[in-house]
Design a protein around this motif. Structure first.
Motif, PDB file in Angstrom:
ATOM      1  N   ASP A  67       0.816  -1.213   0.000  1.00 40.71           N
ATOM      2  CA  ASP A  67       0.000   0.000   0.000  1.00 40.71           C
ATOM      3  C   ASP A  67       0.851   1.265   0.000  1.00 40.71           C
ATOM      4  N   PHE A  68       2.142   1.121   0.303  1.00 46.02           N
ATOM      5  CA  PHE A  68       3.017   2.289   0.411  1.00 46.02           C
ATOM      6  C   PHE A  68       3.763   2.607  -0.880  1.00 46.02           C
ATOM      7  N   LYS A  69       3.566   1.842  -1.950  1.00 47.22           N
ATOM      8  CA  LYS A  69       4.318   2.073  -3.175  1.00 47.22           C
ATOM      9  C   LYS A  69       3.463   2.772  -4.221  1.00 47.22           C
ATOM     10  N   ASN A  70       4.129   3.360  -5.199  1.00 48.39           N
ATOM     11  CA  ASN A  70       3.438   3.923  -6.356  1.00 48.39           C
ATOM     12  C   ASN A  70       2.798   2.765  -7.136  1.00 48.39           C
ATOM     13  N   PRO A  71       1.488   2.767  -7.355  1.00 51.59           N
ATOM     14  CA  PRO A  71       0.845   1.658  -8.078  1.00 51.59           C
ATOM     15  C   PRO A  71       1.448   1.415  -9.464  1.00 51.59           C
ATOM     16  N   ALA A  72       2.035   2.450 -10.071  1.00 50.33           N
ATOM     17  CA  ALA A  72       2.642   2.300 -11.396  1.00 50.33           C
ATOM     18  C   ALA A  72       4.007   1.634 -11.339  1.00 50.33           C
ATOM     19  N   ASP A  73       4.557   1.507 -10.157  1.00 50.04           N
ATOM     20  CA  ASP A  73       5.893   0.920  -9.975  1.00 50.04           C
ATOM     21  C   ASP A  73       5.765  -0.598  -9.859  1.00 50.04           C
ATOM     22  N   THR A  74       5.658  -1.271 -10.998  1.00 48.19           N
ATOM     23  CA  THR A  74       5.484  -2.721 -10.992  1.00 48.19           C
ATOM     24  C   THR A  74       6.784  -3.467 -10.737  1.00 48.19           C
ATOM     25  N   GLY A  75       7.910  -2.755 -10.733  1.00 50.02           N
ATOM     26  CA  GLY A  75       9.173  -3.389 -10.392  1.00 50.02           C
ATOM     27  C   GLY A  75       9.359  -3.574  -8.901  1.00 50.02           C
ATOM     28  N   ARG A  77       7.557  -4.726  -5.153  1.00 51.14           N
ATOM     29  CA  ARG A  77       6.411  -5.419  -4.577  1.00 51.14           C
ATOM     30  C   ARG A  77       5.862  -4.679  -3.356  1.00 51.14           C
ATOM     31  N   GLN A  78       6.625  -3.700  -2.863  1.00 57.86           N
ATOM     32  CA  GLN A  78       6.168  -2.905  -1.732  1.00 57.86           C
ATOM     33  C   GLN A  78       6.947  -1.593  -1.686  1.00 57.86           C
ATOM     34  N   GLY A  79       6.410  -0.662  -0.938  1.00 61.08           N
ATOM     35  CA  GLY A  79       7.083   0.603  -0.703  1.00 61.08           C
ATOM     36  C   GLY A  79       7.345   0.771   0.781  1.00 61.08           C
ATOM     37  N   ALA A  80       7.923   1.912   1.145  1.00 64.60           N
ATOM     38  CA  ALA A  80       8.272   2.174   2.542  1.00 64.60           C
ATOM     39  C   ALA A  80       7.601   3.449   3.034  1.00 64.60           C
ATOM     40  N   LYS A  81       7.142   3.401   4.263  1.00 62.20           N
ATOM     41  CA  LYS A  81       6.698   4.611   4.959  1.00 62.20           C
ATOM     42  C   LYS A  81       7.768   4.957   5.983  1.00 62.20           C
ATOM     43  N   ILE A  82       8.390   6.107   5.797  1.00 64.69           N
ATOM     44  CA  ILE A  82       9.438   6.563   6.703  1.00 64.69           C
ATOM     45  C   ILE A  82       8.868   7.675   7.566  1.00 64.69           C
ATOM     46  N   ARG A 121       3.367  12.194  -0.177  1.00 64.95           N
ATOM     47  CA  ARG A 121       2.866  12.477   1.170  1.00 64.95           C
ATOM     48  C   ARG A 121       1.357  12.339   1.169  1.00 64.95           C
ATOM     49  N   LYS A 122       0.788  12.230   2.353  1.00 66.50           N
ATOM     50  CA  LYS A 122      -0.660  12.191   2.502  1.00 66.50           C
ATOM     51  C   LYS A 122      -1.118  13.345   3.383  1.00 66.50           C
ATOM     52  N   ASP A 123      -2.439  13.519   3.478  1.00 68.65           N
ATOM     53  CA  ASP A 123      -2.982  14.523   4.396  1.00 68.65           C
ATOM     54  C   ASP A 123      -2.850  14.071   5.851  1.00 68.65           C
ATOM     55  N   VAL A 124      -2.776  12.745   6.064  1.00 72.08           N
ATOM     56  CA  VAL A 124      -2.564  12.208   7.404  1.00 72.08           C
ATOM     57  C   VAL A 124      -1.064  12.246   7.705  1.00 72.08           C
ATOM     58  N   ASP A 237       6.854  19.329  17.772  1.00 72.97           N
ATOM     59  CA  ASP A 237       6.935  18.166  16.902  1.00 72.97           C
ATOM     60  C   ASP A 237       5.537  17.614  16.600  1.00 72.97           C
ATOM     61  N   SER A 238       5.370  17.153  15.387  1.00 74.24           N
ATOM     62  CA  SER A 238       4.180  16.392  15.023  1.00 74.24           C
ATOM     63  C   SER A 238       4.653  15.199  14.201  1.00 74.24           C
ATOM     64  N   THR A 239       3.898  14.118  14.239  1.00 73.30           N
ATOM     65  CA  THR A 239       4.286  12.931  13.471  1.00 73.30           C
ATOM     66  C   THR A 239       4.165  13.220  11.979  1.00 73.30           C
ATOM     67  N   GLU A 240       5.199  12.822  11.222  1.00 71.48           N
ATOM     68  CA  GLU A 240       5.248  13.060   9.780  1.00 71.48           C
ATOM     69  C   GLU A 240       5.575  11.754   9.061  1.00 71.48           C
ATOM     70  N   ASP A 241       4.877  11.472   7.973  1.00 75.81           N
ATOM     71  CA  ASP A 241       5.099  10.255   7.182  1.00 75.81           C
ATOM     72  C   ASP A 241       5.494  10.615   5.754  1.00 75.81           C
ATOM     73  N   TYR A 242       6.484   9.898   5.237  1.00 77.02           N
ATOM     74  CA  TYR A 242       6.974  10.067   3.868  1.00 77.02           C
ATOM     75  C   TYR A 242       6.932   8.698   3.197  1.00 77.02           C
ATOM     76  N   TYR A 243       6.336   8.626   2.015  1.00 73.62           N
ATOM     77  CA  TYR A 243       6.166   7.351   1.322  1.00 73.62           C
ATOM     78  C   TYR A 243       7.155   7.260   0.159  1.00 73.62           C
ATOM     79  N   TRP A 244       7.854   6.100   0.069  1.00 72.49           N
ATOM     80  CA  TRP A 244       8.927   5.911  -0.899  1.00 72.49           C
ATOM     81  C   TRP A 244       8.664   4.679  -1.750  1.00 72.49           C
ATOM     82  N   SER A 245       9.061   4.773  -3.020  1.00 75.38           N
ATOM     83  CA  SER A 245       8.881   3.663  -3.947  1.00 75.38           C
ATOM     84  C   SER A 245       9.966   3.748  -5.013  1.00 75.38           C
TER      85      SER A 245
END
Length: 347
Positions: A67-75, A77-82, A121-124, A237-245
């Motif tokens: 769920d954390f990867k770019n759907p177009a990135d078929t190379g 199998r998963q992405g990372a949430k940092i 990034r997301k709104d959350v 500080d607030s919690t921040e999420d960055y999604y990588w693929s």
């Protein structure tokens, strides 16, 4: 009809690169983020070094999921949430940091290479717009993405995502939630230049900034896949999420398809070279023209410059440590502070 089919096949061949993967960080070799714990200075295994993070368990800072990867990135199998949370302070510093570094002896700091990744990034748990974030950077910070309010700037916030060379913005866009930004740094370590390729969503990469002069400096183990947030008084500080693929480094021709070279484990070929070969073998009449088109559309001759023999590291940059070969003098008024045998920093 024949011309339409021919055009389709030609487009497919052009979208595949004959580049060579020097290092593959697409998280395909990891079952979960806890696999990162297997790495240590005494046991340097896996695709990543994992040591720049807070004191909590790895799952507080890095998590993996399809769920954390770019759907177009078929190379991939998963992405990372940092993640940056209120514990994400590394080694007693006052900056929040969660960063992964390639574990490789490959020549990722030689000749012309392409550093690929997609970021979202997301709104959350969005990145704060009131602090400077340094993203996907090198120790010498010769090129990087930045988001949020830049230190020393007027105002109190900034909503842009920027690409910077030597601290100067060369490209920027509004960082909208839910949009995947696909990036390739075109780095010519020999010529001392860096260019910028970009697209969004599933669109192929295009060069948006031609190579410019840069003090390219890397020891081949200092590219940070993650984020460093500079401190700022008065902003909690607030919690921040960055999604990588789609994180990988290649040489040769640039792979412009966001799908990336090959396919995720369990389906299809595992390298861009084999994919290109299988497609072009059925299109022998197009081989010569396609190869010429690839060279024309994806490569250029960068101006030759000379990398300065001396350099000065900027604030917060690394300036020393075992195996470190970058700038060891800090720009005024900063000084190089020893933190441990592996890391000293300009403060």
């Amino acid at each position: 009809m024949r011309s339409q089919v021919l055009a389709t096949f030609t487009a497919q061949v052009l979208s595949v690169s004959a580049g060579t993967i020097l290092w593959d960080g697409r998280f395909n070799d990891l079952t979960s983020s806890t696999d990162l714990n297997k790495w240590s200075w005494g046991n340097q295994v896996g695709p990543y070094q994992y040591y720049i993070h807070g004191p909590s368990a790895v799952t507080a800072y890095v998590n993996l999921s399809p769920d954390f990867k770019n759907p177009a990135d078929t190379g991939s199998r998963q992405g990372a949430k940092i993640t940056l949370d209120n514990t994400a302070y590394w080694n007693g510093q006052n900056m929040r940091r969660t960063e992964l570094i390639p574990q490789t002896s490959a020549a990722i700091n030689k000749g012309k290479v392409y550093y690929h990744f997609s970021l979202m990034r997301k709104d959350v748990n969005p990145p704060a717009t009131t602090r400077e974030h340094q993203i996907a950077f090198f120790e010498s910070h010769f090129t990087e993405l930045k988001s949020g309010w830049l230190s020393g700037s007027p105002g109190v916030s900034d909503t842009l995502l920027r690409w910077c060379v030597g601290g100067q913005t060369k490209w920027s866009t509004e960082w909208v939630a839910g949009v995947w930004h696909n990036v390739a740094y075109e780095i010519d370590f020999s010529a001392g230049t860096v260019g910028f390729w970009h697209s969004t969503g599933s669109d192929p990469l295009t060069r948006v900034v031609a190579p410019v002069s840069a003090s390219t400096s890397s020891n081949g183990a200092d590219w940070h896949v993650g984020v460093l947030e500079l401190p700022r008084d008065g902003y909690p500080d607030s919690t921040e999420d960055y999604y990588w693929s789609g994180v990988y480094i290649e040489s040769g021709d640039l792979t412009t398809s966001v799908a990336g070279p090959g396919s995720a484990p369990g389906g299809g070929s595992s390298s861009s070279s084999s994919t290109s070969t299988s497609r072009t073998s059925s299109l022998t009449t197009l081989t010569t023209s396609t190869t010429q088109a690839q060279v024309t559309t994806t490569s250029s001759v960068a101006p030759t410059t000379t990398t300065p023999s001396g350099c000065a590291a900027s604030q917060w940059s690394q300036c020393g440590g075992i195996s470190y070969s970058g700038c060891k003098t800090c720009a005024a008024p900063y000084t190089c502070k020893y933190l441990n045998d592996w890391y000293s920093q300009c403060v």
